[in-house]
Design a protein around this motif. Sequence first.
Motif, PDB file in Angstrom:
ATOM      1  N   HIS A 168       0.823  -1.206   0.000  1.00  0.00           N
ATOM      2  CA  HIS A 168       0.000   0.000   0.000  1.00  0.00           C
ATOM      3  C   HIS A 168       0.860   1.261   0.000  1.00  0.00           C
ATOM      4  O   HIS A 168       0.512   2.262  -0.634  1.00  0.00           O
ATOM      5  N   VAL A 169       1.981   1.215   0.712  1.00  0.00           N
ATOM      6  CA  VAL A 169       2.889   2.363   0.711  1.00  0.00           C
ATOM      7  C   VAL A 169       3.395   2.639  -0.703  1.00  0.00           C
ATOM      8  O   VAL A 169       3.377   3.780  -1.190  1.00  0.00           O
ATOM      9  N   LEU A 170       3.822   1.591  -1.384  1.00  0.00           N
ATOM     10  CA  LEU A 170       4.375   1.774  -2.722  1.00  0.00           C
ATOM     11  C   LEU A 170       3.306   2.235  -3.710  1.00  0.00           C
ATOM     12  O   LEU A 170       3.573   3.064  -4.588  1.00  0.00           O
ATOM     13  N   GLN A 171       2.104   1.726  -3.574  1.00  0.00           N
ATOM     14  CA  GLN A 171       1.025   2.183  -4.448  1.00  0.00           C
ATOM     15  C   GLN A 171       0.771   3.675  -4.275  1.00  0.00           C
ATOM     16  O   GLN A 171       0.587   4.413  -5.250  1.00  0.00           O
ATOM     17  N   ARG A 172       0.775   4.129  -3.024  1.00  0.00           N
ATOM     18  CA  ARG A 172       0.551   5.557  -2.775  1.00  0.00           C
ATOM     19  C   ARG A 172       1.693   6.403  -3.328  1.00  0.00           C
ATOM     20  O   ARG A 172       1.466   7.506  -3.828  1.00  0.00           O
ATOM     21  N   LEU A 173       2.901   5.904  -3.226  1.00  0.00           N
ATOM     22  CA  LEU A 173       4.039   6.653  -3.751  1.00  0.00           C
ATOM     23  C   LEU A 173       3.986   6.747  -5.276  1.00  0.00           C
ATOM     24  O   LEU A 173       4.322   7.778  -5.868  1.00  0.00           O
ATOM     25  N   VAL A 174       3.566   5.690  -5.925  1.00  0.00           N
ATOM     26  CA  VAL A 174       3.411   5.722  -7.382  1.00  0.00           C
ATOM     27  C   VAL A 174       2.313   6.716  -7.769  1.00  0.00           C
ATOM     28  O   VAL A 174       2.483   7.545  -8.665  1.00  0.00           O
ATOM     29  N   THR A 175       1.189   6.651  -7.078  1.00  0.00           N
ATOM     30  CA  THR A 175       0.081   7.561  -7.369  1.00  0.00           C
ATOM     31  C   THR A 175       0.486   9.016  -7.185  1.00  0.00           C
ATOM     32  O   THR A 175       0.082   9.894  -7.949  1.00  0.00           O
ATOM     33  N   ALA A 176       1.334   9.264  -6.173  1.00  0.00           N
ATOM     34  CA  ALA A 176       1.778  10.626  -5.893  1.00  0.00           C
ATOM     35  C   ALA A 176       2.914  11.070  -6.804  1.00  0.00           C
ATOM     36  O   ALA A 176       3.377  12.213  -6.719  1.00  0.00           O
ATOM     37  N   GLY A 177       3.391  10.159  -7.664  1.00  0.00           N
ATOM     38  CA  GLY A 177       4.480  10.503  -8.565  1.00  0.00           C
ATOM     39  C   GLY A 177       5.843  10.483  -7.917  1.00  0.00           C
ATOM     40  O   GLY A 177       6.814  11.005  -8.478  1.00  0.00           O
ATOM     41  N   ARG A 178       5.953   9.863  -6.755  1.00  0.00           N
ATOM     42  CA  ARG A 178       7.240   9.801  -6.053  1.00  0.00           C
ATOM     43  C   ARG A 178       8.039   8.556  -6.420  1.00  0.00           C
ATOM     44  O   ARG A 178       9.236   8.488  -6.176  1.00  0.00           O
ATOM     45  N   LEU A 179       7.390   7.554  -6.989  1.00  0.00           N
ATOM     46  CA  LEU A 179       8.063   6.357  -7.481  1.00  0.00           C
ATOM     47  C   LEU A 179       7.561   6.065  -8.876  1.00  0.00           C
ATOM     48  O   LEU A 179       6.434   6.402  -9.229  1.00  0.00           O
ATOM     49  N   ARG A 180       8.394   5.415  -9.667  1.00  0.00           N
ATOM     50  CA  ARG A 180       7.942   4.962 -10.983  1.00  0.00           C
ATOM     51  C   ARG A 180       8.157   3.460 -11.074  1.00  0.00           C
ATOM     52  O   ARG A 180       9.085   2.901 -10.478  1.00  0.00           O
ATOM     53  N   THR A 181       7.312   2.795 -11.811  1.00  0.00           N
ATOM     54  CA  THR A 181       7.453   1.354 -11.987  1.00  0.00           C
ATOM     55  C   THR A 181       8.390   1.076 -13.151  1.00  0.00           C
ATOM     56  O   THR A 181       8.627   1.918 -14.014  1.00  0.00           O
ATOM     57  N   ASP A 182       8.941  -0.126 -13.172  1.00  0.00           N
ATOM     58  CA  ASP A 182       9.755  -0.544 -14.310  1.00  0.00           C
ATOM     59  C   ASP A 182       8.865  -0.684 -15.540  1.00  0.00           C
ATOM     60  O   ASP A 182       7.646  -0.814 -15.442  1.00  0.00           O
ATOM     61  N   ALA A 183       9.491  -0.683 -16.696  1.00  0.00           N
ATOM     62  CA  ALA A 183       8.739  -0.835 -17.943  1.00  0.00           C
ATOM     63  C   ALA A 183       7.923  -2.104 -17.899  1.00  0.00           C
ATOM     64  O   ALA A 183       8.407  -3.168 -17.529  1.00  0.00           O
ATOM     65  N   GLY A 184       6.643  -1.983 -18.269  1.00  0.00           N
ATOM     66  CA  GLY A 184       5.783  -3.147 -18.314  1.00  0.00           C
ATOM     67  C   GLY A 184       5.133  -3.480 -16.996  1.00  0.00           C
ATOM     68  O   GLY A 184       4.360  -4.429 -16.930  1.00  0.00           O
ATOM     69  N   GLN A 185       5.427  -2.728 -15.949  1.00  0.00           N
ATOM     70  CA  GLN A 185       4.823  -3.018 -14.649  1.00  0.00           C
ATOM     71  C   GLN A 185       3.866  -1.902 -14.310  1.00  0.00           C
ATOM     72  O   GLN A 185       4.237  -0.737 -14.242  1.00  0.00           O
ATOM     73  N   GLY A 186       2.607  -2.251 -14.129  1.00  0.00           N
ATOM     74  CA  GLY A 186       1.596  -1.255 -13.820  1.00  0.00           C
ATOM     75  C   GLY A 186       1.514  -0.985 -12.347  1.00  0.00           C
ATOM     76  O   GLY A 186       1.988  -1.762 -11.524  1.00  0.00           O
ATOM     77  N   PRO A 187       0.881   0.138 -11.954  1.00  0.00           N
ATOM     78  CA  PRO A 187       0.749   0.476 -10.542  1.00  0.00           C
ATOM     79  C   PRO A 187       0.071  -0.600  -9.729  1.00  0.00           C
ATOM     80  O   PRO A 187       0.367  -0.787  -8.553  1.00  0.00           O
ATOM     81  N   GLY A 188      -0.842  -1.356 -10.337  1.00  0.00           N
ATOM     82  CA  GLY A 188      -1.522  -2.413  -9.614  1.00  0.00           C
ATOM     83  C   GLY A 188      -0.632  -3.590  -9.296  1.00  0.00           C
ATOM     84  O   GLY A 188      -0.978  -4.460  -8.504  1.00  0.00           O
ATOM     85  N   GLU A 189       0.571  -3.607  -9.903  1.00  0.00           N
ATOM     86  CA  GLU A 189       1.489  -4.713  -9.672  1.00  0.00           C
ATOM     87  C   GLU A 189       2.675  -4.287  -8.842  1.00  0.00           C
ATOM     88  O   GLU A 189       3.672  -4.996  -8.737  1.00  0.00           O
ATOM     89  N   VAL A 190       2.583  -3.086  -8.285  1.00  0.00           N
ATOM     90  CA  VAL A 190       3.720  -2.529  -7.548  1.00  0.00           C
ATOM     91  C   VAL A 190       4.159  -3.472  -6.447  1.00  0.00           C
ATOM     92  O   VAL A 190       3.370  -3.909  -5.628  1.00  0.00           O
ATOM     93  N   ASP A 191       5.433  -3.797  -6.413  1.00  0.00           N
ATOM     94  CA  ASP A 191       5.999  -4.583  -5.313  1.00  0.00           C
ATOM     95  C   ASP A 191       7.475  -4.246  -5.185  1.00  0.00           C
ATOM     96  O   ASP A 191       7.911  -3.659  -4.226  1.00  0.00           O
ATOM     97  N   ALA A 192       8.267  -4.597  -6.196  1.00  0.00           N
ATOM     98  CA  ALA A 192       9.696  -4.322  -6.152  1.00  0.00           C
ATOM     99  C   ALA A 192      10.101  -3.682  -7.462  1.00  0.00           C
ATOM    100  O   ALA A 192       9.281  -3.452  -8.347  1.00  0.00           O
ATOM    101  N   GLY A 193      11.391  -3.390  -7.584  1.00  0.00           N
ATOM    102  CA  GLY A 193      11.880  -2.829  -8.832  1.00  0.00           C
ATOM    103  C   GLY A 193      11.441  -1.412  -9.066  1.00  0.00           C
ATOM    104  O   GLY A 193      11.228  -0.992 -10.200  1.00  0.00           O
ATOM    105  N   LEU A 194      11.270  -0.635  -8.013  1.00  0.00           N
ATOM    106  CA  LEU A 194      10.835   0.743  -8.124  1.00  0.00           C
ATOM    107  C   LEU A 194      11.997   1.674  -7.856  1.00  0.00           C
ATOM    108  O   LEU A 194      12.964   1.325  -7.204  1.00  0.00           O
ATOM    109  N   SER A 195      11.892   2.888  -8.338  1.00  0.00           N
ATOM    110  CA  SER A 195      12.910   3.885  -8.036  1.00  0.00           C
ATOM    111  C   SER A 195      12.248   5.236  -7.849  1.00  0.00           C
ATOM    112  O   SER A 195      11.137   5.459  -8.313  1.00  0.00           O
ATOM    113  N   VAL A 196      12.939   6.130  -7.172  1.00  0.00           N
ATOM    114  CA  VAL A 196      12.384   7.461  -6.946  1.00  0.00           C
ATOM    115  C   VAL A 196      12.279   8.177  -8.268  1.00  0.00           C
ATOM    116  O   VAL A 196      13.198   8.209  -9.063  1.00  0.00           O
TER     117      VAL A 196
END
Length: 362
Positions: free
Chosen positions: A332-360
């Motif tokens: 849930h933390v990572l989902q909120r960070l993605v929604t807020a634009g503070r993290l981006r997912t790797d190519a091909g990974q949608g916000p609903g799949e957020v788990d690892a492989g993220l960066s600021v």
Amino acid sequence: MDQEPRRARDLGVTVGTLPTGPLNAITDVADVLVGHVTVDDGADLHTGVTAVVPSQLGAGRRALPAAVCVGNGYGKLVGSTQVDELGVLESPIVLTATLSVFRAADAVLTYLMDRDPAGVSFNPLVGETNDAHLSDIRRRPVTEEHVLDAVGHASAGLPAEGCVGAGTGTTALGFKAGIGTSSRRVSVDGSVHTVGALVQSNFSGVLTVLGVPMPAADLVPQHDQEEPPGNSCMIIVATDAPVDARQLGRLARRAVFAMSRVGAAYANGSGDYAIAFTTTPQPGQPLPDGMIDPLFAAVMDSVEEALLNSLFMAVTTTGVRGRVQHAVPHHHVLQRLVTAGRLRTDAGQGPGEVDAGLSVSD
């Protein structure tokens, strides 16, 4: 909730731009050791001891430059006034639970007397936070043996984090918390110096990650248990930079300031303290104050990340009287960070799949 404890960086949450030391821990500062002893019966006792041990202290060297910052003095920090008065640290720094702090101080005294059989005055430095929400604190289960074990078996490796040692029963920002650590390396006046932090988190407020609020009531729908306000935070900062006791006081203040970055409420009942020391000898020529800004930044970033590690590495715990304190749900933390634009997912990974492989995000 079943999740693996993971450090902030392992989740893709990176604080600041300064590089860390090899372990990203207070033990990246040379000759600084950490030891834990955990007292946990799986039911009513969730407590312990954490010791930060500067290995330079011994028969050949009685003191290191040091300072204490009292952010809010609602706590028991044995030995702090002498550190303030003389600007030196003479003992390992031991952390434990509130009602065990006095026995722990006596145990450190035993350690110091054994180290110096001819000595007649010693200044143990022992701090605490109140883990009564999850542990039967009145039983005072911490013994001299526990303290001596934590000090005697302290090591230079990556310290355990989360529900271990003095953090076994602590809570912070509405979630289960514990021990956390981090470090930074900075260049000052042509030399590279390390700053490391270790925290015992047990304070109130609203968890904030990279500027994004994460209220416990939103992230954990079953968050309905009572939770006392305040309860404190102990922060230990170590460095190898050539700074004097006055400058270490300035570093210690920045450590308390850093609590605000993760959403601390600085409540009336929260004893918030920072202890800073350097492993260099008392410098004849400390760094000019005009060069100290990189150390300030290193303290702020390492303390912020250590606080996040203390939460992300903790696990859901059931304690005294059946009270449950939930771990921070990473997903849930990572989902909120993605929604807020503070993290981006790797190519091909949608916000609903957020788990690892993220960066600021930039």
